[in-house]
Design a protein around this motif. Structure first.
Motif, PDB file in Angstrom:
ATOM      1  N   TRP A  25      -7.693  12.443   7.903  1.00  0.00           N
ATOM      2  CA  TRP A  25      -7.435  13.849   8.256  1.00  0.00           C
ATOM      3  C   TRP A  25      -7.981  14.143   9.649  1.00  0.00           C
ATOM      4  N   ARG A  26      -9.226  13.798   9.903  1.00  0.00           N
ATOM      5  CA  ARG A  26      -9.842  14.088  11.208  1.00  0.00           C
ATOM      6  C   ARG A  26      -9.095  13.387  12.345  1.00  0.00           C
ATOM      7  N   TYR A  27      -8.720  12.137  12.127  1.00  0.00           N
ATOM      8  CA  TYR A  27      -8.034  11.409  13.192  1.00  0.00           C
ATOM      9  C   TYR A  27      -6.689  12.048  13.541  1.00  0.00           C
ATOM     10  N   PHE A  28      -5.839  12.277  12.570  1.00  0.00           N
ATOM     11  CA  PHE A  28      -4.487  12.747  12.870  1.00  0.00           C
ATOM     12  C   PHE A  28      -4.398  14.249  13.118  1.00  0.00           C
ATOM     13  N   SER A  29      -5.420  15.015  12.764  1.00  0.00           N
ATOM     14  CA  SER A  29      -5.372  16.459  13.017  1.00  0.00           C
ATOM     15  C   SER A  29      -5.414  16.774  14.507  1.00  0.00           C
ATOM     16  N   ARG A  30      -5.788  15.807  15.331  1.00  0.00           N
ATOM     17  CA  ARG A  30      -5.766  16.035  16.782  1.00  0.00           C
ATOM     18  C   ARG A  30      -4.334  16.179  17.304  1.00  0.00           C
ATOM     19  N   TYR A  31      -3.348  15.769  16.518  1.00  0.00           N
ATOM     20  CA  TYR A  31      -1.946  15.849  16.927  1.00  0.00           C
ATOM     21  C   TYR A  31      -1.243  17.102  16.407  1.00  0.00           C
ATOM     22  N   GLY A  32      -1.898  17.849  15.543  1.00  0.00           N
ATOM     23  CA  GLY A  32      -1.297  19.060  14.999  1.00  0.00           C
ATOM     24  C   GLY A  32      -1.873  19.392  13.634  1.00  0.00           C
ATOM     25  N   GLU A  33      -1.460  20.530  13.107  1.00  0.00           N
ATOM     26  CA  GLU A  33      -1.966  20.990  11.812  1.00  0.00           C
ATOM     27  C   GLU A  33      -1.397  20.149  10.670  1.00  0.00           C
ATOM     28  N   LEU A  34      -2.288  19.648   9.835  1.00  0.00           N
ATOM     29  CA  LEU A  34      -1.889  18.820   8.707  1.00  0.00           C
ATOM     30  C   LEU A  34      -1.783  19.645   7.435  1.00  0.00           C
ATOM     31  N   SER A  35      -0.918  19.210   6.543  1.00  0.00           N
ATOM     32  CA  SER A  35      -0.886  19.792   5.199  1.00  0.00           C
ATOM     33  C   SER A  35      -1.435  18.795   4.182  1.00  0.00           C
ATOM     34  N   ASP A  36      -1.498  17.489   4.563  1.00  0.00           N
ATOM     35  CA  ASP A  36      -2.029  16.484   3.644  1.00  0.00           C
ATOM     36  C   ASP A  36      -2.356  15.195   4.399  1.00  0.00           C
ATOM     37  N   ALA A  37      -3.378  14.495   3.924  1.00  0.00           N
ATOM     38  CA  ALA A  37      -3.732  13.173   4.427  1.00  0.00           C
ATOM     39  C   ALA A  37      -4.406  12.457   3.269  1.00  0.00           C
ATOM     40  N   VAL A  38      -3.780  11.377   2.808  1.00  0.00           N
ATOM     41  CA  VAL A  38      -4.296  10.704   1.618  1.00  0.00           C
ATOM     42  C   VAL A  38      -4.265   9.191   1.786  1.00  0.00           C
ATOM     43  N   VAL A  39      -5.390   8.560   1.437  1.00  0.00           N
ATOM     44  CA  VAL A  39      -5.471   7.103   1.372  1.00  0.00           C
ATOM     45  C   VAL A  39      -5.155   6.725  -0.069  1.00  0.00           C
ATOM     46  N   ILE A  40      -4.241   5.803  -0.258  1.00  0.00           N
ATOM     47  CA  ILE A  40      -3.843   5.399  -1.606  1.00  0.00           C
ATOM     48  C   ILE A  40      -4.891   4.436  -2.168  1.00  0.00           C
ATOM     49  N   MET A  41      -5.367   4.767  -3.369  1.00  0.00           N
ATOM     50  CA  MET A  41      -6.428   3.996  -4.014  1.00  0.00           C
ATOM     51  C   MET A  41      -5.874   3.196  -5.188  1.00  0.00           C
ATOM     52  N   ASP A  42      -6.482   2.036  -5.424  1.00  0.00           N
ATOM     53  CA  ASP A  42      -6.146   1.219  -6.582  1.00  0.00           C
ATOM     54  C   ASP A  42      -6.717   1.892  -7.827  1.00  0.00           C
ATOM     55  N   ARG A  43      -5.911   2.092  -8.836  1.00  0.00           N
ATOM     56  CA  ARG A  43      -6.355   2.794 -10.045  1.00  0.00           C
ATOM     57  C   ARG A  43      -7.430   2.036 -10.802  1.00  0.00           C
ATOM     58  N   GLN A  44      -7.346   0.730 -10.804  1.00  0.00           N
ATOM     59  CA  GLN A  44      -8.295  -0.072 -11.577  1.00  0.00           C
ATOM     60  C   GLN A  44      -9.632  -0.256 -10.868  1.00  0.00           C
ATOM     61  N   THR A  45      -9.599  -0.519  -9.570  1.00  0.00           N
ATOM     62  CA  THR A  45     -10.843  -0.810  -8.854  1.00  0.00           C
ATOM     63  C   THR A  45     -11.428   0.406  -8.145  1.00  0.00           C
ATOM     64  N   GLY A  46     -10.592   1.418  -7.863  1.00  0.00           N
ATOM     65  CA  GLY A  46     -11.055   2.576  -7.119  1.00  0.00           C
ATOM     66  C   GLY A  46     -11.176   2.327  -5.626  1.00  0.00           C
ATOM     67  N   ARG A  47     -10.759   1.148  -5.170  1.00  0.00           N
ATOM     68  CA  ARG A  47     -10.806   0.803  -3.747  1.00  0.00           C
ATOM     69  C   ARG A  47      -9.487   1.167  -3.060  1.00  0.00           C
TER      70      ARG A  47
END
Length: 80
Positions: A25-47
Motif C-alpha cells: 500500500w505505501r509503495y504504490f500509493s505514491r502513484y495515486g489513491e488506492l482502494s486495495d492492496a493485498v499480498v496473497i497468502m498461502d492458506r495452510q502456511t500463512g506465508r
C-alpha cells in the motif's frame, strides 16, 4: 496488467516473503489513491505466495506505474 472487471487493478509478482499489505500500500500509493492492496497468502502456511494485487481508484494511475518501468520493494525487483 489491468484486470477486465476492474481497470484500476493489476498484478504484482516476485514479492519478497517479508512484503505485507501495508508495504504494498505505501509503495504504490505514491502513484495515486488506492482502494486495495493485498499480498496473497498461502492458506495452510500463512506465508506470502510471492504475489499480490493493487487497485487504484483512478485506472489511469496504472499507466503511470507501468510507464516507470522497474520497481523495487523490500530489496526485490517486482513485476507489475
Amino acid at each position: 496488467m489491468a484486470g477486465r472487471d476492474d481497470p484500476g487493478k493489476f498484478f504484482v509478482g516476485n514479492l519478497s516473503w517479508n512484503t505485507d499489505n501495508d508495504v504494498l500500500w505505501r509503495y504504490f500509493s505514491r502513484y495515486g489513491e488506492l482502494s486495495d492492496a493485498v499480498v496473497i497468502m498461502d492458506r495452510q502456511t500463512g506465508r506470502s505466495r510471492g504475489f499480490g494485487f493493487v487497485t487504484f481508484r483512478d485506472p489511469q494511475c496504472v499507466d503511470e506505474v507501468l510507464h516507470e518501468g522497474q520497481h523495487t520493494i523490500d530489496g526485490r525487483q517486482v513485476l507489475p
